[in-house]
Write a protein that holds these residues in place. Structure first.
Motif, PDB file in Angstrom:
ATOM      1  N   GLY A  48      41.327 -11.113   9.149  1.00 16.17           N
ATOM      2  CA  GLY A  48      41.117 -12.362   9.880  1.00 16.17           C
ATOM      3  C   GLY A  48      41.794 -13.537   9.197  1.00 16.17           C
ATOM      4  N   ALA A  49      41.613 -14.715   9.793  1.00 14.68           N
ATOM      5  CA  ALA A  49      42.305 -15.901   9.303  1.00 14.68           C
ATOM      6  C   ALA A  49      41.602 -16.545   8.107  1.00 14.68           C
ATOM      7  CB  ALA A  49      42.425 -16.926  10.427  1.00 14.68           C
ATOM      8  N   ALA A  50      40.254 -16.429   8.071  1.00 15.10           N
ATOM      9  CA  ALA A  50      39.502 -17.094   7.004  1.00 15.10           C
ATOM     10  C   ALA A  50      39.813 -16.463   5.651  1.00 15.10           C
ATOM     11  CB  ALA A  50      38.014 -16.997   7.294  1.00 15.10           C
ATOM     12  N   ALA A  51      39.704 -17.259   4.600  1.00 17.56           N
ATOM     13  CA  ALA A  51      39.936 -16.743   3.258  1.00 17.56           C
ATOM     14  C   ALA A  51      38.857 -15.738   2.894  1.00 17.56           C
ATOM     15  CB  ALA A  51      39.929 -17.892   2.264  1.00 17.56           C
ATOM     16  N   ALA A  52      39.265 -14.611   2.289  1.00 18.42           N
ATOM     17  CA  ALA A  52      38.293 -13.628   1.841  1.00 18.42           C
ATOM     18  C   ALA A  52      37.551 -14.183   0.634  1.00 18.42           C
ATOM     19  CB  ALA A  52      39.009 -12.337   1.466  1.00 18.42           C
ATOM     20  N   GLY A  53      36.294 -13.866   0.539  1.00 16.05           N
ATOM     21  CA  GLY A  53      35.560 -14.286  -0.656  1.00 16.05           C
ATOM     22  C   GLY A  53      34.126 -14.596  -0.345  1.00 16.05           C
ATOM     23  N   PRO A  54      33.425 -15.250  -1.296  1.00 10.41           N
ATOM     24  CA  PRO A  54      31.993 -15.473  -1.161  1.00 10.41           C
ATOM     25  C   PRO A  54      31.640 -16.136   0.165  1.00 10.41           C
ATOM     26  CG  PRO A  54      32.784 -16.273  -3.294  1.00 10.41           C
ATOM     27  CD  PRO A  54      33.989 -15.842  -2.507  1.00 10.41           C
ATOM     28  N   GLY A  55      30.713 -15.565   0.878  1.00 13.94           N
ATOM     29  CA  GLY A  55      30.206 -16.205   2.090  1.00 13.94           C
ATOM     30  C   GLY A  55      31.009 -15.957   3.344  1.00 13.94           C
ATOM     31  N   ASP A  56      32.182 -15.324   3.234  1.00 13.36           N
ATOM     32  CA  ASP A  56      33.015 -15.199   4.441  1.00 13.36           C
ATOM     33  C   ASP A  56      32.469 -14.184   5.449  1.00 13.36           C
ATOM     34  OD1 ASP A  56      33.734 -12.936   2.955  1.00 13.36           O
ATOM     35  OD2 ASP A  56      35.796 -12.971   3.658  1.00 13.36           O
ATOM     36  N   LEU A  57      31.467 -13.393   5.044  1.00 13.69           N
ATOM     37  CA  LEU A  57      30.853 -12.459   6.004  1.00 13.69           C
ATOM     38  C   LEU A  57      29.438 -12.911   6.390  1.00 13.69           C
ATOM     39  CD1 LEU A  57      32.064  -9.023   4.539  1.00 13.69           C
ATOM     40  CD2 LEU A  57      33.130 -10.423   6.334  1.00 13.69           C
ATOM     41  N   ALA A  58      29.097 -14.155   6.078  1.00 10.58           N
ATOM     42  CA  ALA A  58      27.757 -14.672   6.417  1.00 10.58           C
ATOM     43  C   ALA A  58      27.537 -14.557   7.915  1.00 10.58           C
ATOM     44  CB  ALA A  58      27.625 -16.125   5.972  1.00 10.58           C
ATOM     45  N   GLY A  59      26.344 -14.121   8.300  1.00  6.47           N
ATOM     46  CA  GLY A  59      26.020 -13.994   9.719  1.00  6.47           C
ATOM     47  C   GLY A  59      26.410 -12.656  10.307  1.00  6.47           C
ATOM     48  N   LYS A  60      27.226 -11.886   9.583  1.00 13.99           N
ATOM     49  CA  LYS A  60      27.606 -10.568  10.124  1.00 13.99           C
ATOM     50  C   LYS A  60      26.563  -9.527   9.737  1.00 13.99           C
ATOM     51  CE  LYS A  60      32.584 -10.819  10.679  1.00 13.99           C
ATOM     52  NZ  LYS A  60      32.563 -11.406  12.035  1.00 13.99           N
ATOM     53  N   ARG A  61      26.217  -8.694  10.708  1.00 16.74           N
ATOM     54  CA  ARG A  61      25.264  -7.605  10.475  1.00 16.74           C
ATOM     55  C   ARG A  61      26.047  -6.299  10.404  1.00 16.74           C
ATOM     56  NH1 ARG A  61      21.910  -8.902  15.708  1.00 16.74           N
ATOM     57  NH2 ARG A  61      24.088  -8.841  16.383  1.00 16.74           N
ATOM     58  N   ILE A  62      26.022  -5.696   9.226  1.00 14.82           N
ATOM     59  CA  ILE A  62      26.859  -4.518   8.983  1.00 14.82           C
ATOM     60  C   ILE A  62      25.977  -3.315   8.655  1.00 14.82           C
ATOM     61  CG2 ILE A  62      28.787  -3.599   7.628  1.00 14.82           C
ATOM     62  CD1 ILE A  62      29.745  -6.390   7.112  1.00 14.82           C
ATOM     63  N   VAL A  63      26.167  -2.243   9.385  1.00 11.61           N
ATOM     64  CA  VAL A  63      25.428  -1.002   9.136  1.00 11.61           C
ATOM     65  C   VAL A  63      26.394   0.001   8.519  1.00 11.61           C
ATOM     66  CG1 VAL A  63      24.128   0.891  10.179  1.00 11.61           C
ATOM     67  CG2 VAL A  63      23.860  -1.442  11.052  1.00 11.61           C
ATOM     68  N   ILE A  64      26.037   0.511   7.358  1.00 13.80           N
ATOM     69  CA  ILE A  64      26.926   1.408   6.611  1.00 13.80           C
ATOM     70  C   ILE A  64      26.184   2.708   6.292  1.00 13.80           C
ATOM     71  CG2 ILE A  64      28.264   1.686   4.469  1.00 13.80           C
ATOM     72  CD1 ILE A  64      28.334  -1.420   4.287  1.00 13.80           C
ATOM     73  N   SER A  65      26.781   3.842   6.632  1.00 12.49           N
ATOM     74  CA  SER A  65      26.218   5.116   6.150  1.00 12.49           C
ATOM     75  C   SER A  65      26.992   5.534   4.911  1.00 12.49           C
ATOM     76  CB  SER A  65      26.313   6.207   7.221  1.00 12.49           C
ATOM     77  OG  SER A  65      27.655   6.606   7.416  1.00 12.49           O
ATOM     78  N   ALA A  66      26.277   6.130   3.966  1.00 14.82           N
ATOM     79  CA  ALA A  66      26.913   6.540   2.703  1.00 14.82           C
ATOM     80  C   ALA A  66      26.258   7.806   2.180  1.00 14.82           C
ATOM     81  CB  ALA A  66      26.777   5.418   1.666  1.00 14.82           C
ATOM     82  N   GLY A  67      27.014   8.544   1.376  1.00  9.98           N
ATOM     83  CA  GLY A  67      26.483   9.756   0.759  1.00  9.98           C
ATOM     84  C   GLY A  67      26.890  10.992   1.536  1.00  9.98           C
ATOM     85  N   GLY A  68      26.152  12.048   1.331  1.00  8.06           N
ATOM     86  CA  GLY A  68      26.457  13.312   2.001  1.00  8.06           C
ATOM     87  C   GLY A  68      25.190  13.928   2.527  1.00  8.06           C
TER      88      GLY A  68
END
Ligand code: CTP
Ligand code: CA
Length: 224
Positions: free
Chosen positions: A1-21
């Motif tokens: 995206g256009a915004a600078a990557a770094g602290p706070g740039d994903l604020a408000g986003k809800r992310i679901v991540i599966s991990a492991g086996g």
């Protein structure tokens, strides 16, 4: 995206991540498993939370501790993981399937321990195909929801590896596919990773290598 990557740039986003086996139970004391440590998925969860996202981590038999500041939901088998993902998906802006999901599970789970005396010198197991959780999530995704899959391949030839990744990206219907070469000594327990990220057309959008935390950061830059 256009915004600078770094602290706070994903604020408000809800992310679901599966991990492991996942582990597919055979009887009360045994399972069929795989060598995924969960490190790359956990690094994604940790990095996303550090950048302000609200993170649900669906954790399948992690070999590393889950990060703080994430909502951890335990799942052991592929069926557990599917249930947890389907529960979390409607509230997600982004879904990342980093878990290694068993492609097949035992046709029957024995209620008692399998005994050698009842079985003899060979044991034949019948396995049945598990549902493809990622393909299902991608097919059901709501407008604007971003779905990211992973692909673990043992192919050593870079051109053939890319071809496998492109086929898989097309088959899964996800927005991005993180392509990963794995082998007896690569990928799983390692602190480092090297990935190629493809978009839904199979075009390369990222090539990243380094610590699993730095690779996580590069993947999350797709979302900022
Ligand atoms: N995946 C899934 N459900 C399955 C199998 C895999 O959601 N039953 C997901 C994984 O979490 C990963 C992606 O699909 O994000 C690709 O997994 P991979 O094992 O590389 O691909 P498969 O489609 O299972 O193909 P194969 O193992 O035959 O290469
Ligand atoms: Ca598989």
């Amino acid at each position: 995206g256009a915004a600078a990557a770094g602290p706070g740039d994903l604020a408000g986003k809800r992310i679901v991540i599966s991990a492991g086996g996942t582990r597919e139970p055979l009887d009360p004391v045994r399972f069929l498993g795989n060598r995924s440590s969960g490190k790359q998925g956990v690094a994604l969860a940790e990095a996303a939370a550090a950048r302000g996202a609200s993170v649900v981590l669906v954790a399948a038999n992690l070999e590393v501790p889950a990060p703080k500041n994430v909502d951890v939901r335990l799942a052991s088998s592929a069926a557990d993981l599917e249930r947890a993902m389907l529960l979390a998906a409607p509230d997600a802006d982004v879904i990342i399937m980093a878990a290694a999901v068993a492609d097949y599970g035992p046709a029957e789970v024995r209620p008692e321990k399998i005994k050698k005396d009842d079985t003899g010198d060979t044991l034949v197991l019948t396995l049945v195909r598990n549902p493809d959780i990622l393909a299902g999530l991608a097919a059901a995704r709501k407008p604007g929801q971003v779905v990211i899959g992973f692909a673990a391949e043992t192919e050593t030839d870079p051109a053939l590896l890319l071809e496998l990744g492109r086929d898989k990206a097309a088959r899964k219907g996800c927005d991005f596919l993180v392509l990963n070469r794995v082998g007896w000594s690569e990928g799983f327990a390692s602190e480092r990773n090297a990935v190629t990220v493809l978009d839904s057309h199979g075009d390369i959008v990222i090539e990243a290598s380094g610590s699993k935390m730095s690779v996580a950061g590069r993947i999350l830059d797709l979302l900022s």
